[in-house]
Design a protein around this motif. Structure first.
Motif, mmCIF file in Angstrom:
data_model
loop_
_atom_site.group_PDB
_atom_site.id
_atom_site.type_symbol
_atom_site.label_atom_id
_atom_site.label_comp_id
_atom_site.label_asym_id
_atom_site.label_seq_id
_atom_site.Cartn_x
_atom_site.Cartn_y
_atom_site.Cartn_z
ATOM 1 N N ARG A 138 -0.975 -46.091 -11.869
ATOM 2 C CA ARG A 138 -0.696 -47.531 -11.891
ATOM 3 C C ARG A 138 0.796 -47.780 -12.006
ATOM 4 O O ARG A 138 1.206 -48.905 -12.230
ATOM 5 C CB ARG A 138 -1.442 -48.195 -13.042
ATOM 6 C CG ARG A 138 -1.158 -47.559 -14.391
ATOM 7 C CD ARG A 138 -1.686 -48.390 -15.533
ATOM 8 N NE ARG A 138 -0.856 -49.560 -15.739
ATOM 9 C CZ ARG A 138 -0.764 -50.218 -16.900
ATOM 10 N NH1 ARG A 138 -1.467 -49.809 -17.936
ATOM 11 N NH2 ARG A 138 0.016 -51.263 -17.017
ATOM 12 N N VAL A 139 1.613 -46.751 -11.891
ATOM 13 C CA VAL A 139 3.056 -46.941 -12.047
ATOM 14 C C VAL A 139 3.757 -46.867 -10.692
ATOM 15 O O VAL A 139 3.246 -46.293 -9.737
ATOM 16 C CB VAL A 139 3.661 -45.913 -13.030
ATOM 17 C CG1 VAL A 139 3.195 -46.217 -14.439
ATOM 18 C CG2 VAL A 139 3.339 -44.498 -12.630
ATOM 19 N N MET A 140 4.955 -47.461 -10.643
ATOM 20 C CA MET A 140 5.600 -47.662 -9.347
ATOM 21 C C MET A 140 6.289 -46.426 -8.821
ATOM 22 O O MET A 140 6.583 -46.334 -7.640
ATOM 23 C CB MET A 140 6.605 -48.794 -9.460
ATOM 24 C CG MET A 140 5.903 -50.097 -9.769
ATOM 25 S SD MET A 140 7.043 -51.446 -9.818
ATOM 26 C CE MET A 140 6.091 -52.615 -10.748
ATOM 27 N N LYS A 141 6.620 -45.504 -9.695
ATOM 28 C CA LYS A 141 7.214 -44.267 -9.205
ATOM 29 C C LYS A 141 6.362 -43.112 -9.703
ATOM 30 O O LYS A 141 6.176 -42.956 -10.902
ATOM 31 C CB LYS A 141 8.661 -44.138 -9.679
ATOM 32 C CG LYS A 141 9.604 -44.968 -8.807
ATOM 33 C CD LYS A 141 10.957 -45.072 -9.412
ATOM 34 C CE LYS A 141 11.811 -43.870 -9.133
ATOM 35 N NZ LYS A 141 13.153 -44.052 -9.764
ATOM 36 N N ASN A 142 5.871 -42.336 -8.766
ATOM 37 C CA ASN A 142 4.942 -41.280 -9.134
ATOM 38 C C ASN A 142 4.980 -40.207 -8.059
ATOM 39 O O ASN A 142 4.562 -40.446 -6.929
ATOM 40 C CB ASN A 142 3.535 -41.881 -9.247
ATOM 41 C CG ASN A 142 2.521 -40.885 -9.770
ATOM 42 O OD1 ASN A 142 2.791 -39.686 -9.853
ATOM 43 N ND2 ASN A 142 1.358 -41.378 -10.117
ATOM 44 N N VAL A 143 5.524 -39.049 -8.378
ATOM 45 C CA VAL A 143 5.532 -37.952 -7.394
ATOM 46 C C VAL A 143 4.786 -36.742 -7.958
ATOM 47 O O VAL A 143 5.089 -35.612 -7.629
ATOM 48 C CB VAL A 143 6.971 -37.571 -6.975
ATOM 49 C CG1 VAL A 143 7.642 -38.712 -6.257
ATOM 50 C CG2 VAL A 143 7.818 -37.131 -8.166
ATOM 51 N N THR A 144 3.792 -37.042 -8.807
ATOM 52 C CA THR A 144 3.051 -35.969 -9.464
ATOM 53 C C THR A 144 1.947 -35.454 -8.545
ATOM 54 O O THR A 144 0.898 -36.066 -8.422
ATOM 55 C CB THR A 144 2.435 -36.492 -10.785
ATOM 56 O OG1 THR A 144 3.386 -37.331 -11.440
ATOM 57 C CG2 THR A 144 2.070 -35.341 -11.684
ATOM 58 N N GLY A 145 2.199 -34.354 -7.864
ATOM 59 C CA GLY A 145 1.209 -33.801 -6.939
ATOM 60 C C GLY A 145 1.271 -34.484 -5.589
ATOM 61 O O GLY A 145 2.155 -35.308 -5.320
ATOM 62 N N TYR A 146 0.346 -34.111 -4.715
ATOM 63 C CA TYR A 146 0.367 -34.660 -3.359
ATOM 64 C C TYR A 146 -0.019 -36.133 -3.363
ATOM 65 O O TYR A 146 -0.818 -36.577 -4.179
ATOM 66 C CB TYR A 146 -0.621 -33.903 -2.462
ATOM 67 C CG TYR A 146 -0.262 -32.465 -2.210
ATOM 68 C CD1 TYR A 146 0.955 -31.931 -2.611
ATOM 69 C CD2 TYR A 146 -1.159 -31.628 -1.556
ATOM 70 C CE1 TYR A 146 1.268 -30.609 -2.368
ATOM 71 C CE2 TYR A 146 -0.853 -30.303 -1.306
ATOM 72 C CZ TYR A 146 0.359 -29.795 -1.717
ATOM 73 O OH TYR A 146 0.662 -28.488 -1.480
ATOM 74 N N ASP A 147 0.518 -36.867 -2.415
ATOM 75 C CA ASP A 147 0.261 -38.300 -2.309
ATOM 76 C C ASP A 147 -0.972 -38.547 -1.448
ATOM 77 O O ASP A 147 -0.868 -38.867 -0.263
ATOM 78 C CB ASP A 147 1.499 -38.990 -1.725
ATOM 79 C CG ASP A 147 1.438 -40.497 -1.870
ATOM 80 O OD1 ASP A 147 0.340 -41.019 -2.199
ATOM 81 O OD2 ASP A 147 2.467 -41.160 -1.662
ATOM 82 N N LEU A 148 -2.146 -38.410 -2.077
ATOM 83 C CA LEU A 148 -3.383 -38.670 -1.338
ATOM 84 C C LEU A 148 -3.625 -40.162 -1.182
ATOM 85 O O LEU A 148 -4.460 -40.581 -0.384
ATOM 86 C CB LEU A 148 -4.576 -38.033 -2.051
ATOM 87 C CG LEU A 148 -4.491 -36.526 -2.329
ATOM 88 C CD1 LEU A 148 -5.797 -36.043 -2.953
ATOM 89 C CD2 LEU A 148 -4.210 -35.747 -1.052
ATOM 90 N N VAL A 149 -2.879 -40.967 -1.951
ATOM 91 C CA VAL A 149 -3.022 -42.422 -1.833
ATOM 92 C C VAL A 149 -2.668 -42.849 -0.412
ATOM 93 O O VAL A 149 -3.385 -43.633 0.222
ATOM 94 C CB VAL A 149 -2.121 -43.144 -2.855
ATOM 95 C CG1 VAL A 149 -2.187 -44.645 -2.661
ATOM 96 C CG2 VAL A 149 -2.529 -42.770 -4.280
ATOM 97 N N LYS A 150 -1.553 -42.315 0.113
ATOM 98 C CA LYS A 150 -1.148 -42.658 1.476
ATOM 99 C C LYS A 150 -2.207 -42.171 2.465
ATOM 100 O O LYS A 150 -2.529 -42.845 3.434
ATOM 101 C CB LYS A 150 0.203 -42.010 1.811
ATOM 102 C CG LYS A 150 1.344 -42.383 0.873
ATOM 103 C CD LYS A 150 1.898 -43.753 1.160
ATOM 104 C CE LYS A 150 3.100 -44.068 0.284
ATOM 105 N NZ LYS A 150 2.814 -44.037 -1.165
ATOM 106 N N LEU A 151 -2.718 -40.977 2.210
ATOM 107 C CA LEU A 151 -3.722 -40.423 3.124
ATOM 108 C C LEU A 151 -4.983 -41.286 3.155
ATOM 109 O O LEU A 151 -5.570 -41.512 4.218
ATOM 110 C CB LEU A 151 -4.072 -38.998 2.673
ATOM 111 C CG LEU A 151 -5.025 -38.224 3.568
ATOM 112 C CD1 LEU A 151 -4.386 -37.934 4.918
ATOM 113 C CD2 LEU A 151 -5.470 -36.920 2.896
#
Lengths: 375, 477
Positions: A138-151
């Motif tokens: 729920r936070v605006m900056k997050n690079v923890t692991g792969y970005d499956l949200v975009k996928l």
């Protein structure tokens, strides 16, 4: 079958014995028609809304109208300006937020603010094996692991069924104005739109109608909008006229509803390309073009098609795009035509193979909207 | 930090592997001398070092492809490296790995102002991308602090942010396309000068994958017209809690500053001693920067000042000149260097919901007491991306381990309040073994399945991102 909780969604998918056709509000029947049991995502409700953090967490089946009303109560909105396909699809359903994310259905403000995928901070979904997966947060900056949200955004329910999404929202600005001017050609229109988008004046919409009426939107504080309008009118947008407030809003509302295509039966294509290529592309498809709408400074063309079959149109459109780059998606056509013609842009072999392999990992039984995206 | 035991089989054939690499690369692009390899034994997480098998510096996509074909065939791990500025150990090698540096790939390939993009080779530094377009009034928005040195390739690998991403977004929001070499050497193109993906959003997946899915050699980046001007205001407060509340009120008000930076007392004192920027004597300060024309800036700053005034500020200092702006930013930009004067430090990168700032800051204070280690907080408050700096003494036995344990506690706290382990630095080796604090086994399994698709043999940066135990089977151990 309608599910109203994540656990019911897990049961429905884990227990499925054949293909499932995933439906939110049923307003975006796009891609190859899925033959299978309907799985209606009825999970609805707000999990968390913190206006001071610009954060909203909401269940995927929540109607967009409800979300927008809630946000408006705090003078906030969805920055990506979701596209409403219900009119062109002749659907009486209520578009859901999960559907918007699954289709990555961004509107005119995408060129300045970003796409749905850019404002989706996190997702929970159930994959084809019935596993609950979360990614992002729920936070605006997050690079923890792969970005499956975009996928997941734009995967049209082929990789998993969204149960919850977390979104970054945006304050509604105090004022807006649209600067309009009719021009002679698409090339001239794209020239104006490029000049405005290349100015430092933070343009939040740049579109042109069928008859080449150019519209450039500014939003912000009343003071700032007025300043920027004057700078543009005295500079690269000389000869444009101001449309204020409600009149301005109506112009963009018509675009998000795809008004030119509501009430007609033309096949409708959505073409994304380099903005400067719009005139040559338009010329190449002139023979089949019905109504047209040019958004994103020319980089997004909504193309109605007249007088040829869907298959012929697909060939003409994709041949015209081939030397330019970009992609075309068939948004509206008859069920039979969508069955026969690949609705999504064919990909280079290795990229297509990667997409197929991802689908296979997320949905090993191939039961989630199989075939819809051709992978 | 535990790293996998290097493969004896790979170590045994070192000479053969180097000979094969020399066949496809110029002489000076293969580094095998033990002294020269020292430059590649760590990145900016310099507490951890290991010399690689060798390093290669290809100068074209074709050469990158040739290197990967060989490494793939030989089963040699490959550690992609941009400029080596990772704070998370993203470019740290293992003894059996080939470091693949992209720093010779620096060309600008295409600049297109009408369509607002630039296409560059991925070894080009972040700042020099802006450098290529600024004379014409454009810029590339993501601005990590290391932007003078860091490469676009590394920015893409880590999905880097920066102080100004509150308004402009991070790398993934400004990346339009890539040319990428897959682990087996095949070259793919994803995205381009148009917007959004034509199928699954592989570009979104690639960005932030820490060099585990492929080696990016070219990138298409969105460029924007430079705003007419920018000016900050500095506001001092007598408590962290009040400063945090002020951040929330500004964001809610609808004003969109380009940056809201936060510093607490330990940081303020350290930077004052270091730079003499003239910061007020207070518990916490915010630097809030807005953009636009002079009149727009004045309008926005007056609204911000009105909001700040409701929070009993110790001082409000609105910049009235370029020199005053420079002084306001001077302390913030020197903060990491200033804290370095106090001792060695580790820099954390957790993100939390903005509403949790006061709570988390007070908890960090308690942890600092409990561990007996000093902490300074300096961070991007507008988006909740914290950078607690934990001070320790590298020459004191056990002090680093103690600082790391405290760091882990802070990151667990970030996750507990709804945040995450890393906002812009990446997981690398540093946060690898904390991933299961944030993610359940199935969450990690699905991510690792994505790597299986792109790199079935797990040769690309294999010992990163995922807890070693979780990835062991896939790495063939």
């Amino acid at each position: 079958m309608r599910v109203s909780s994540e656990s019911e969604l897990v049961e429905a998918i884990a227990g499925a014995t054949g293909p499932l056709r995933i439906v939110g509000g049923g307003t975006r029947d796009v891609g190859r028609p899925v033959v299978g049991e309907v799985l209606e995502v009825g999970l609805s409700g707000v999990e968390l809304y913190e206006p001071g953090s610009l954060t909203l967490i909401v269940k995927a089946g929540t109607p967009v109208a409800e979300v927008s009303a809630l946000l408006a109560g705090e003078q906030q909105r969805l920055a990506f300006e979701p596209m409403d396909y219900s009119g062109v699809m002749r659907s009486t359903g209520a578009s859901t937020i999960g559907g918007v994310v699954a289709a990555n259905a961004s509107g005119p403000r995408r060129i300045q603010a970003g796409a749905v995928r850019d404002f989706t901070l996190g997702t929970r979904f159930v994959d084809g094996a019935g596993r609950v997966v979360k990614n992002g947060g729920r936070v605006m900056k997050n690079v923890t692991g792969y970005d499956l949200v975009k996928l997941m955004a734009g995967s049209w329910g082929t990789l998993g069924v969204l149960s919850e999404v977390s979104l970054k929202v945006q304050p509604i600005p105090e004022a807006q104005v649209t600067l309009v001017r009719p021009v002679e050609s698409l090339a001239e229109a794209v020239g104006f739109m490029s000049a405005a988008l290349g100015s430092p004046f933070d343009v939040t919409g740049a579109a042109t109608t069928e008859a080449f009426e150019v519209a450039i939107r500014l939003e912000g504080s009343a003071f700032s909008v007025d300043y920027r309008a004057k700078e543009l009118l005295g500079g690269v947008l000389a000869g444009f006229e101001r449309v204020e407030g409600a009149g301005s809003a109506a112009i963009w509302d018509n675009i998000t509803r795809l008004a030119p295509f509501v009430g007609n039966a033309q096949d409708l294509w959505r073409v994304s390309l380099k903005p400067g290529d719009a005139p040559s592309f338009h010329e190449a498809v002139r023979g089949i073009a019905g109504d047209c709408l040019f958004d994103w400074g020319g980089g997004l063309i909504w193309l109605g098609v007249n007088g040829v079959t869907t298959a012929e149109a697909a060939q003409t459109i994709r041949a015209a795009l081939a030397p330019l780059g970009g992609h075309a998606t068939l948004i509206r056509a008859s069920t039979a035509d969508r069955q026969a013609v690949p609705g999504f842009q064919p990909q280079a072999p290795r990229v297509a193979a990667l997409s197929r392999a991802i689908k296979q990992k997320f949905d090993p039984r191939g039961i989630l909207n199989p075939g819809l995206m051709d992978h | 930090m535990e790293m996998p035991k290097p493969s004896d089989g790979v170590l045994a054939k070192r000479a053969g592997i180097i000979a094969r690499l020399r066949e496809v690369l110029p002489d000076d692009a293969v580094i095998e001398d033990r002294v020269e390899l020292k430059a590649y034994e760590c990145d900016a997480l310099s507490a951890y070092r290991c010399p690689p098998l060798c390093a290669v510096l290809p100068a074209s996509t074709e050469e990158v492809s040739a290197v990967l074909r060989i490494c793939h065939a030989e089963g040699v791990p490959v550690v992609p490296r941009g400029s080596g500025t990772s704070l998370a150990g993203g470019a740290m090698p293992t003894a059996d790995s080939v470091v693949l540096g992209v720093m010779r790939l620096t060309e600008v390939l295409e600049v297109d102002y009408a369509n607002r993009f630039i296409r560059v080779e991925a070894g080009r530094t972040n700042l020099s991308v802006t450098g290529a377009v600024e004379a014409d009034g454009f810029f590339y928005a993501p601005d990590p602090s290391s932007q003078l040195a860091c490469a676009i390739a590394g920015n893409i690998a880590m999905n880097s942010g920066g102080a100004h991403c509150l308004k402009y977004g991070v790398t993934t929001n400004n990346l339009m396309g890539v040319t990428m070499v897959l682990a087996d050497g095949e070259v793919i193109e994803v995205g381009g000068a148009h917007l959004d993906a034509e199928g699954l959003d592989l570009l979104g997946l690639i960005c932030g994958s820490e060099g585990q899915l492929g080696v990016v050699t070219e990138a298409t980046l969105r460029i924007l017209a430079k705003p007419e001007g920018a000016r900050p205001v500095l506001v001092g407060f007598d408590s962290n809690v009040v400063a945090g509340a002020c951040v929330s009120d500004i964001i809610k008000s609808g004003i969109l500053p380009v940056a809201i930076e936060f510093m607490d007392r330990p940081c303020i004192e350290a930077t004052e001693a270091f730079t003499g920027a003239g910061y007020p004597d207070c518990e916490a300060l915010l630097i809030i920067e807005v953009e636009g024309s002079e009149a727009e800036i004045a309008d926005q700053l007056s609204k911000i000042v009105a909001i700040a005034a409701r929070h009993d500020p110790v001082e409000i200092r609105e910049s009235a000149s370029a020199e005053e702006s420079r002084l306001i930013w001077l302390g913030r930009k020197s903060a990491f260097g200033a804290m370095g004067q106090k001792g060695d430090y580790i820099c954390l990168d957790g993100t939390i919901p903005v509403s949790e700032l006061p709570h988390v800051l007070s908890q960090i204070g308690e942890l600092s007491q409990a561990y007996g280690l000093g902490v300074g907080n300096v961070f991007h408050a507008g988006d909740g991306n914290m950078h607690p700096l934990i001070i320790y003494n590298a020459n004191k036995d056990g002090d680093l381990a103690k600082a790391e344990a405290m760091g882990a506690d802070i990151l667990r706290l970030c996750v507990e309040v709804g945040g995450c382990l890393t906002g812009e630095h990446g997981v690398g080796i540093e946060k690898r073994d904390l991933m299961d604090v944030q993610y359940a086994p199935d969450d990690l399994e699905v991510q690792m399945a994505v790597k299986d698709v792109f790199d079935p043999a797990w040769i690309l940066n294999p010992a990163k991102v995922f807890p070693l135990g979780a990835s062991a089977g896939r790495r063939g151990v």
